[in-house]
Design a protein around this motif. Structure first.
Motif, PDB file in Angstrom:
ATOM      1  N   LEU A  90      16.624  90.489 -85.281  1.00  0.00           N
ATOM      2  CA  LEU A  90      16.581  90.833 -86.699  1.00  0.00           C
ATOM      3  C   LEU A  90      16.996  92.288 -86.847  1.00  0.00           C
ATOM      4  N   SER A 136      24.131  85.941 -89.269  1.00  0.00           N
ATOM      5  CA  SER A 136      23.849  85.542 -90.642  1.00  0.00           C
ATOM      6  C   SER A 136      23.238  86.708 -91.411  1.00  0.00           C
ATOM      7  N   SER A 153      20.668  84.351 -82.124  1.00  0.00           N
ATOM      8  CA  SER A 153      21.079  84.557 -83.512  1.00  0.00           C
ATOM      9  C   SER A 153      20.828  86.004 -83.904  1.00  0.00           C
ATOM     10  N   ASP A 187      15.784  84.835 -78.732  1.00  0.00           N
ATOM     11  CA  ASP A 187      16.645  83.876 -79.442  1.00  0.00           C
ATOM     12  C   ASP A 187      16.981  84.326 -80.858  1.00  0.00           C
ATOM     13  N   THR A 188      16.310  85.323 -81.356  1.00  0.00           N
ATOM     14  CA  THR A 188      16.638  85.858 -82.682  1.00  0.00           C
ATOM     15  C   THR A 188      16.529  87.374 -82.668  1.00  0.00           C
ATOM     16  N   ASP A 216       7.639  78.834 -77.622  1.00  0.00           N
ATOM     17  CA  ASP A 216       7.649  80.288 -77.811  1.00  0.00           C
ATOM     18  C   ASP A 216       8.956  80.705 -78.465  1.00  0.00           C
ATOM     19  N   TYR A 217       8.887  81.635 -79.348  1.00  0.00           N
ATOM     20  CA  TYR A 217      10.098  82.168 -79.943  1.00  0.00           C
ATOM     21  C   TYR A 217      10.212  83.644 -79.571  1.00  0.00           C
ATOM     22  N   GLY A 218      11.409  84.055 -79.269  1.00  0.00           N
ATOM     23  CA  GLY A 218      11.638  85.432 -78.850  1.00  0.00           C
ATOM     24  C   GLY A 218      12.354  86.201 -79.944  1.00  0.00           C
ATOM     25  N   ILE A 219      11.617  86.980 -80.667  1.00  0.00           N
ATOM     26  CA  ILE A 219      12.195  87.729 -81.782  1.00  0.00           C
ATOM     27  C   ILE A 219      12.195  89.217 -81.456  1.00  0.00           C
ATOM     28  N   VAL A 264      20.427  88.300 -87.289  1.00  0.00           N
ATOM     29  CA  VAL A 264      20.205  88.201 -88.732  1.00  0.00           C
ATOM     30  C   VAL A 264      20.201  89.601 -89.330  1.00  0.00           C
ATOM     31  N   VAL A 316      12.335  74.346 -84.288  1.00  0.00           N
ATOM     32  CA  VAL A 316      12.895  75.668 -83.980  1.00  0.00           C
ATOM     33  C   VAL A 316      12.368  76.747 -84.921  1.00  0.00           C
ATOM     34  N   ARG A 349      22.335  83.847 -72.155  1.00  0.00           N
ATOM     35  CA  ARG A 349      22.368  82.884 -73.262  1.00  0.00           C
ATOM     36  C   ARG A 349      22.439  83.640 -74.582  1.00  0.00           C
ATOM     37  N   PRO A 350      23.058  83.015 -75.571  1.00  0.00           N
ATOM     38  CA  PRO A 350      23.234  83.710 -76.845  1.00  0.00           C
ATOM     39  C   PRO A 350      21.970  83.702 -77.699  1.00  0.00           C
TER      40      PRO A 350
END
Lengths: 56, 375
Positions: B7, B96, B62, B4-5, B259-262, B64, B251, B59-60
């Motif tokens: 970097l 962003s 973000s 989902d992010t 869970d966050y997927g970075i 950064v 979030v 799915r999209p």
């Protein structure tokens, strides 16, 4: 209450959040309640986890 | 899992020399071996791979632009990179830039407006707070330059959309009242407060022991001001935690149990773990030397090694697993759990601070939901 001790039982049940119609003095909490209610309806999720890092 | 992010470390160097930086001042020197800026060839490969990843996971996410200081790319290279990213990803992915703000200029803002790219600026508070740690390479204060950049951002015709907010690192020795008043007077749309990096072995600045509550007292003061403010700006970390208490969804990385997927892509195109792990002795490198353009990002994300890293964010300490606050606290950032001897199998070093903060949140929310009980 001592800040180091957590008061149990003050978290919101979904029905409390949905049915609460009393005036809420805090705009910050009122805004969050409205957003939580909306989330429970359309389960919207943000993909944006942008602002969680130190920048150099 | 899904990402989902993403970097992108588009510049490995920085024009500032903040003393608390986890990239340059916490024992990891890998930036020295990186190209100074991400090359157009690398960013093209990254854009193509990210497009494939988006198709693969359906799915999209973000994206950064990060660093170092991403605006060291310069306007021309930034424009090329953003065009390639936007063309590859379409409008569904948020893009962003996390910047220190010093190099914000009209041309850069025009480029961001053209590509629907938002900016978040690092600003720790008033000059006496900000300039204590956020200095340039000659140890000079930077607050005035950052404010100048933010003013340009606010003046831009698309400024209300472009300016997503401020990221502020907490100095628990500063006055929380002064910091809140400063941001309030400055007219920022949103502030996200971050605790300083550290762990049980190497304590964060201002924290005298893992059980001390310097950060808890500071952020609780902010919370009280926020809740009482008749026209509050947004404070992301507080909003996320209180939403979780209200039964909603958070979030923010390091909060809650989602869970966050970075995915972190370094300046040379290599794939790294969560970059905040640079501040812990185990570092942020995978055993495999994955590189964008050579290896598929979708394959990397689906690999056992990446899955194992992904699952490592879930707290394992029995203290956390038995804690009633875990669903709000989430065990904190992985890097803040580290301790020599037990690795990451510990509560966050900010456990006592978070207990104090959540207790106060419960008081505030309880006063709304159960006024008779709270009275």
């Amino acid at each position: 209450m001592d800040n180091g001790q957590v008061a149990e039982g003050l978290e919101a049940a979904p029905e409390e959040v949905q049915s609460l119609d009393a005036p809420i003095d805090s705009p910050a909490i009122r805004r969050l309640l409205e957003e939580v209610r909306a989330e429970q309806v359309d389960v919207s999720r943000s993909y944006n986890r942008t602002f969680n890092r130190h920048n150099r | 899992m899904h990402i989902d992010t993403v970097l992108l470390k588009v510049a490995s160097r920085c024009n500032l020399n903040c003393s608390y930086c986890y990239v340059y001042h916490m024992g990891d020197d890998s930036w020295r071996n990186m190209p100074k800026r991400m090359s157009p060839a690398t960013d093209l490969a990254v854009a193509e791979e990210l497009a494939a990843l988006q198709r693969s996971q359906g799915r999209p996410f973000s994206v950064v632009l990060h660093g170092g200081e991403p605006l060291l790319l310069g306007a021309s290279r930034l424009q090329g990179m953003l065009r390639r990213l936007r063309q590859a990803l379409g409008p569904g992915c948020g893009i962003s830039i996390q910047t220190n703000g010093v190099l914000i200029s009209e041309p850069i803002l025009d480029i961001c407006a053209d590509q629907n790219v938002t900016l978040s600026v690092s600003l720790d508070g008033p000059a006496e707070v900000h300039d204590r740690f956020r200095v340039d390479l000659r140890d000079r204060a930077t607050h005035a330059s950052v404010v100048k950049g933010i003013e340009a951002l606010k003046r831009h015709p698309a400024g209300a959309h472009l300016f997503s907010g401020v990221l502020a690192v907490v100095d628990p020795r500063s006055s929380a009242e002064d910091v809140y008043a400063y941001f309030k007077g400055f007219g920022v749309p949103s502030v996200d407060f971050l605790y300083r990096d550290g762990n049980h072995t190497d304590l964060p600045h201002g924290k005298t022991s893992p059980s001390s509550t310097e950060y808890g007292r500071w952020i609780t003061t902010i919370l009280d001001l926020y809740v009482a403010d008749p026209e509050p700006f947004r404070i992301r970390v507080l909003d996320d935690m209180m939403k979780l208490l209200l039964g909603g969804v958070g979030v923010k990385e390091g909060v809650g149990l989602t869970d966050y997927g970075i995915l972190v892509i370094d300046t040379d195109g290599s794939v790294k773990k969560n970059d905040t792990l640079k501040s812990s002795p185990l570092g942020d490198s995978f055993d495999s030397a994955w590189k964008t353009g050579v290896h598929s990002l979708a394959d990397i994300a689906a690999s056992p090694a990446f899955q194992s890293y992904h699952l490592a964010q879930r707290p394992t300490s029995t203290i956390c697993l038995e804690c009633a606050l875990l669903k709000v606290c989430g065990g904190g950032m992985l890097t803040h759990r580290f301790k020599h001897g037990s690795g990451y199998d510990n509560p966050t070093v900010f456990c006592a601070d978070q207990q104090m903060l959540i207790a106060r949140m419960k008081e505030h929310i309880g006063a709304v939901l159960h006024p008779a009980r709270a009275a």
